[in-house]
Design an enzyme around this catalytic site. Structure first.
Site, PDB file in Angstrom:
ATOM      1  N   SER A  60       0.786  -1.214   0.000  1.00 48.78           N
ATOM      2  CA  SER A  60       0.000   0.000   0.000  1.00 48.78           C
ATOM      3  C   SER A  60       0.830   1.283   0.000  1.00 48.78           C
ATOM      4  O   SER A  60       1.388   1.639  -1.027  1.00 48.78           O
ATOM      5  CB  SER A  60      -0.946  -0.030   1.197  1.00 48.78           C
ATOM      6  OG  SER A  60      -2.039   0.798   0.972  1.00 48.78           O
ATOM      7  N   LYS A  69      -1.452  -3.974  -3.118  1.00 49.10           N
ATOM      8  CA  LYS A  69      -2.656  -3.439  -2.489  1.00 49.10           C
ATOM      9  C   LYS A  69      -2.870  -2.020  -2.998  1.00 49.10           C
ATOM     10  O   LYS A  69      -2.206  -1.093  -2.582  1.00 49.10           O
ATOM     11  CB  LYS A  69      -2.500  -3.471  -0.974  1.00 49.10           C
ATOM     12  CG  LYS A  69      -3.832  -3.261  -0.251  1.00 49.10           C
ATOM     13  CD  LYS A  69      -3.816  -1.970   0.500  1.00 49.10           C
ATOM     14  CE  LYS A  69      -5.179  -1.720   1.109  1.00 49.10           C
ATOM     15  NZ  LYS A  69      -5.375  -0.292   1.393  1.00 49.10           N
ATOM     16  N   GLN A  81      -8.444   3.631   1.896  1.00 53.46           N
ATOM     17  CA  GLN A  81      -9.535   3.576   2.863  1.00 53.46           C
ATOM     18  C   GLN A  81      -9.670   4.892   3.605  1.00 53.46           C
ATOM     19  O   GLN A  81      -8.698   5.633   3.737  1.00 53.46           O
ATOM     20  CB  GLN A  81      -9.288   2.466   3.903  1.00 53.46           C
ATOM     21  CG  GLN A  81      -9.511   1.054   3.398  1.00 53.46           C
ATOM     22  CD  GLN A  81      -8.448   0.615   2.413  1.00 53.46           C
ATOM     23  OE1 GLN A  81      -7.262   0.850   2.621  1.00 53.46           O
ATOM     24  NE2 GLN A  81      -8.869   0.009   1.318  1.00 53.46           N
TER      25      GLN A  81
END
Length: 489
Positions: free
Chosen positions: A308, A333, A337
């Site tokens: 990420s 990833k 979020q």
């Protein structure tokens, strides 16, 4: 400049719910309102009568269970379970609901301190899967690896549980033991790790100067204080005359989006793209750098635990700053979020995937990862499974534990003749030699003491910087670039 760890990182009595992994600050990318729920058990959604019917259906189910279930029920558990069910139905391992206690732990980790065994996890296809162990944590020291599937703790299975429920079982008082059963790709048998829980304050940045002017900065995750710490260490290295930089984000599970953007901007020249974010309506927002870039060469070391925010940094430096990526392909990833913390009013938190992120060139790396420029894998013994110490192993036996012992022996310089799990005479001789060197009785049989000594010596071997093939290659790459730059002058 170089700060030693002030506490032993023997983290985290619980694995915090798929935490960090490129989390945006609440409201930054929120597509929902930020006011509290207005009425009823759930907010009364404006719009069609179908929406109201759906809400009524949920409330009806709640009342039916409360009024008719054979035993008393906890209303709050029913409500929490309903929200958990919604998040499960979404099918996204990085979207989750957290009750007040778990939400508090999550917030503490974002701030840079938390408690548990030291690994980031997510829920994938009904399995609790390790994203990455935290560097220096009990989980890492025990041998937990990215992509490991966690099956149970202290004999309690995770099957059928939500991620929050599994995390709750892993949690426990400081100093207590968590026996984690693990399934690993490529291994035919499950394995069990014994991990002692503890509390820590997490340091996220470590730096040192190597010879020939090569600076190394390791980032373990992107918490709220990471950018400030990184700038401090980078400035100190530059003042020492650093000629090239290696950034290590191996087993870094990610963190706060704004933090990684702030750090990446230090290296990406003004006007170039750092990252692109695409919302549910396919609208893309590009983040452009306003930095000046750096004149010295940069390498980024990655592995399959680099996820990420780590991938945002790696992708931006590779595509927009000319950095060289060294190591293994990253985790893959590519989503963002946001956390909603005010809407419930009781400390609960809803973490929702609200966007995709793409590299400067527009590539979505989700489930693919970023390939390195220079592929370097660590030796097999870096990821070998522990030996079951309840059994003994000797000549003419066959099994996974013997295979692990053979990999360990070979990594330590004792040639077992094979590494397929068959205990041959060469393996026996290697065991005897190892036992003799460790002042153990040279029986040629792997008992509990021999197995423990093997693992102990292997850990020391792995921690020796000279055996870190990925880091050494990255430093070599930078030294060559430094030399090339000097020769052109």
């Amino acid at each position: 400049m170089y700060k030693k760890r002030t506490v032993a990182i023997v983290v985290v009595g619980a694995m915090i719910v798929s935490s960090l992994l490129t989390l945006t600050l609440t409201g930054q990318w929120s597509f929902a309102g930020t006011s509290p729920l207005q009425s009823g058990l759930f907010a009364d959604s404006p719009g069609t009568s179908t929406n109201k019917d759906d809400i009524k259906k949920i409330e009806t189910a709640l009342k039916l269970v409360e009024n008719n279930y054979v035993e008393g029920v906890d209303r709050q558990k029913l409500v929490d379970g309903a929200i958990d069910g919604m998040m499960s139905a979404v099918g996204d391992p990085f979207s989750s609901y957290m009750g007040p206690e778990t939400a508090q732990q999550f917030s503490e980790q974002i701030e840079g301190s938390f408690s548990g065994i030291g690994a980031e996890v997510s829920m994938e296809n009904g399995n609790v899967v390790v994203v990455s162990p935290i560097k220096g944590s009990p989980a890492e020291k025990a041998g937990i690896q990215p992509k490991d599937i966690l099956l149970s703790v202290n004999g309690e299975s995770f099957e059928g549980l939500s991620l929050n429920e599994a995390v709750a079982k892993i949690r426990g008082p400081k100093g207590t033991e968590a026996k984690i059963k693990v399934k690993r790709a490529g291994a035919s048998a499950t394995m069990e790790y014994s991990i002692i829980r503890d509390d820590i304050a997490l340091e996220t940045v470590y730096a040192e100067m190597k010879s020939d002017g090569v600076g190394v900065i390791e980032i373990t995750e992107f918490s709220m204080n990471t950018a400030e710490r990184f700038k401090t260490e980078l400035d100190a290295l530059e003042k020492q005359g650093m000629k090239g930089l290696v950034i290590d984000v191996r087993n870094n599970p990610g963190g706060v989006l704004q933090i990684v953007e702030e750090m990446t901007e230090l290296f990406v020249p003004k006007g170039k793209v750092i990252v692109q974010v695409e919302d549910k309506n396919k609208q893309r927002q590009k983040t452009f750098s306003s930095g000046a870039g750096k004149a010295y060469p940069i390498a980024v070391v990655t592995n399959k635990g680099s996820a990420s925010a780590s991938e945002i940094l790696a992708g931006a430096l590779k595509e927009s700053a000319g950095a060289t990526l060294v190591g293994d392909a990253t985790y893959g990833k590519g989503t963002v979020q946001t956390s909603f913390t005010k809407e419930f009013g009781d400390g609960s938190l809803l973490k929702v995937t609200i966007a995709k992120w793409l590299t400067p060139s527009g590539e979505w790396i989700h489930k693919k990862g970023i390939e390195p420029n220079v592929a370097v894998s660590q030796p097999d013994y870096f990821t070998v499974a522990p030996i079951n110490k309840e059994n003994t192993y000797k000549y003419d036996m066959l099994g996974e534990d013997i295979k692990s012992a053979q990999v360990m022996l070979k990594g330590l310089g004792y040639e077992p003749g094979r590494s397929d799990g068959y205990f041959n005479r060469a393996t026996e001789a290697a065991v005897k030699k190892f036992q003799g060197d460790q002042k153990l009785e040279a029986t040629g049989i792997i008992d509990e003491k021999t197995a423990a000594a093997l693992e102990r010596q292997l850990i020391e071997h792995i921690r020796d910087p000279k055996n870190d093939l990925q880091m050494n290659r990255a430093i070599e790459v930078i030294r060559k670039e430094i030399g090339a730059a000097v020769s052109k002058k």
